[in-house]
Design an enzyme around this catalytic site. Sequence first.
Site, PDB file in Angstrom:
ATOM      1  NE  ARG A 102      -3.820   0.668   1.983  1.00  0.00           N
ATOM      2  CZ  ARG A 102      -5.039   0.768   2.528  1.00  0.00           C
ATOM      3  NH1 ARG A 102      -5.221   1.497   3.604  1.00  0.00           N
ATOM      4  NH2 ARG A 102      -6.051   0.137   1.990  1.00  0.00           N
ATOM      5  CG  HIS A 129      -8.459   0.172  -2.740  1.00  0.00           C
ATOM      6  ND1 HIS A 129      -7.704  -0.945  -2.405  1.00  0.00           N
ATOM      7  CD2 HIS A 129      -9.060   0.564  -1.581  1.00  0.00           C
ATOM      8  CE1 HIS A 129      -7.832  -1.181  -1.103  1.00  0.00           C
ATOM      9  NE2 HIS A 129      -8.646  -0.289  -0.592  1.00  0.00           N
ATOM     10  CD  GLN A 132     -12.990  -1.724  -0.480  1.00  0.00           C
ATOM     11  OE1 GLN A 132     -12.215  -1.643   0.451  1.00  0.00           O
ATOM     12  NE2 GLN A 132     -14.217  -2.230  -0.348  1.00  0.00           N
ATOM     13  CG  ASP A 219     -13.445   6.638  -1.096  1.00  0.00           C
ATOM     14  OD1 ASP A 219     -13.448   6.493   0.146  1.00  0.00           O
ATOM     15  OD2 ASP A 219     -12.401   6.558  -1.783  1.00  0.00           O
ATOM     16  CB  CYS A 259     -13.944   1.411   0.135  1.00  0.00           C
ATOM     17  SG  CYS A 259     -13.426   3.133   0.266  1.00  0.00           S
ATOM     18  NE  ARG A 287     -10.381  -4.968   0.703  1.00  0.00           N
ATOM     19  CZ  ARG A 287      -9.605  -3.997   1.196  1.00  0.00           C
ATOM     20  NH1 ARG A 287     -10.147  -2.977   1.806  1.00  0.00           N
ATOM     21  NH2 ARG A 287      -8.297  -4.018   1.027  1.00  0.00           N
TER      22      ARG A 287
HETATM   23  N1  NVA Z   1      -9.880   6.915  -1.293  1.00  0.00           N
HETATM   24  C1  NVA Z   1      -9.527   6.447   0.017  1.00  0.00           C
HETATM   25  C2  NVA Z   1      -9.787   4.975   0.155  1.00  0.00           C
HETATM   26  C3  NVA Z   1      -9.456   4.403   1.500  1.00  0.00           C
HETATM   27  C4  NVA Z   1      -9.659   2.936   1.567  1.00  0.00           C
HETATM   28  C5  NVA Z   1      -8.061   6.763   0.274  1.00  0.00           C
HETATM   29  O1  NVA Z   1      -7.244   6.568  -0.635  1.00  0.00           O
HETATM   30  O2  NVA Z   1      -7.719   7.206   1.376  1.00  0.00           O
HETATM   31  N1   CP Z   2     -11.142   0.090   2.584  1.00  0.00           N
HETATM   32  C1   CP Z   2      -9.879  -0.005   3.014  1.00  0.00           C
HETATM   33  O1   CP Z   2      -8.969  -0.265   2.243  1.00  0.00           O
HETATM   34  O2   CP Z   2      -9.731   0.151   4.352  1.00  0.00           O
HETATM   35  P1   CP Z   2      -8.351   0.339   5.149  1.00  0.00           P
HETATM   36  O3   CP Z   2      -7.781   1.665   4.730  1.00  0.00           O
HETATM   37  O4   CP Z   2      -8.754   0.301   6.577  1.00  0.00           O
HETATM   38  O5   CP Z   2      -7.431  -0.781   4.784  1.00  0.00           O
END
Ligand code: NVA
Ligand code: CP
Length: 300
Positions: A102, A129, A132, A219, A259, A287
Amino acid sequence: MKHLLKMLDLSTEEIIDILNLADQLKYELKHNIPHPHLKGKSLGMIFQKSSTRTRVSFETGMYQLGGYPLFLSSHDLQIGRGEPVQDTARVLSRYLDGIMIRTFEQKEVEDLAEYGSIPVINGLTDFCHPCQVLADLMTIREFKGQFDGLKMCFIGDGNNMANSLIVGGLKVGMKVSVACPEGYHPDKQVLDFAKAYEGFELTDSPVKAAEGADVIFTDVWASMGQEGEAEKRKIAFKGYQVNDEVMAAANPDAMVQHCLPAHREEEITEKVFEAHANEIFEEAENRLHAQKAVMVKVMG
Ligand code: NVA
Ligand code: CP
């Protein structure tokens, strides 16, 4: 399938194969049927951003598959002190059987895959993502039975979630409608892909996007790394909220997906969130199952 770097890389058949395996693994887990497909294998999990769901579901999922997960925070790795990803990739390839990462830039994930010799799974970048969205597609199929004839709608920032949902939704045969304010559109690469599909629509009207929709997604307005823009974004995204008005435009039996984490009264009202909590938390659970399927496909 060698890696999971982005939804654009997957064929429709590969997506459906992952979803079928995810359904099977969910069934096996619920019925206490052992499924040690990755016995003795190790997964390194590099996190350059926070996580609740991704970390816990990958870690538990790897354990359930008989493997060993290693949590690798970028604060502790030499990558956090500037060791190039190309070198990190070649080193980790000699210890591990797979890497989940990540991070911010999509290029870092692509480089890890290019320079390393083991499977790489994208656990979120600024661009996409995919883990997800595979869980989201699994959840839609679980609640709706099929994808044919369904319309998916995304309201909000044209971010990593929007990018992956557009590609995933269109690839499995849904119509996809997206409402974003000017200046916050999805990535050009994704819009170029979507252009070829008659069922794709990009608008600045949340109600128009939601008309006749079977699944409504949203989101956060400010993603991880954009905290400094939060106030500016609150102004830009005013009105881009999943609320009663949007739900009234959608089909009466429309489901809602998020998400998570969610910001109540920003991108979604508390009322709509709680009315659809069952679908949203099933999505979070999925997930685990979807990522176990991905790990088996690339590392099995
Ligand atoms: N768009 C959000 C998704 C988190 C799972 C982010 O990138 O923070
Ligand atoms: N939706 C998601 O990826 O959650 P986290 O940021 O908690 O991993």
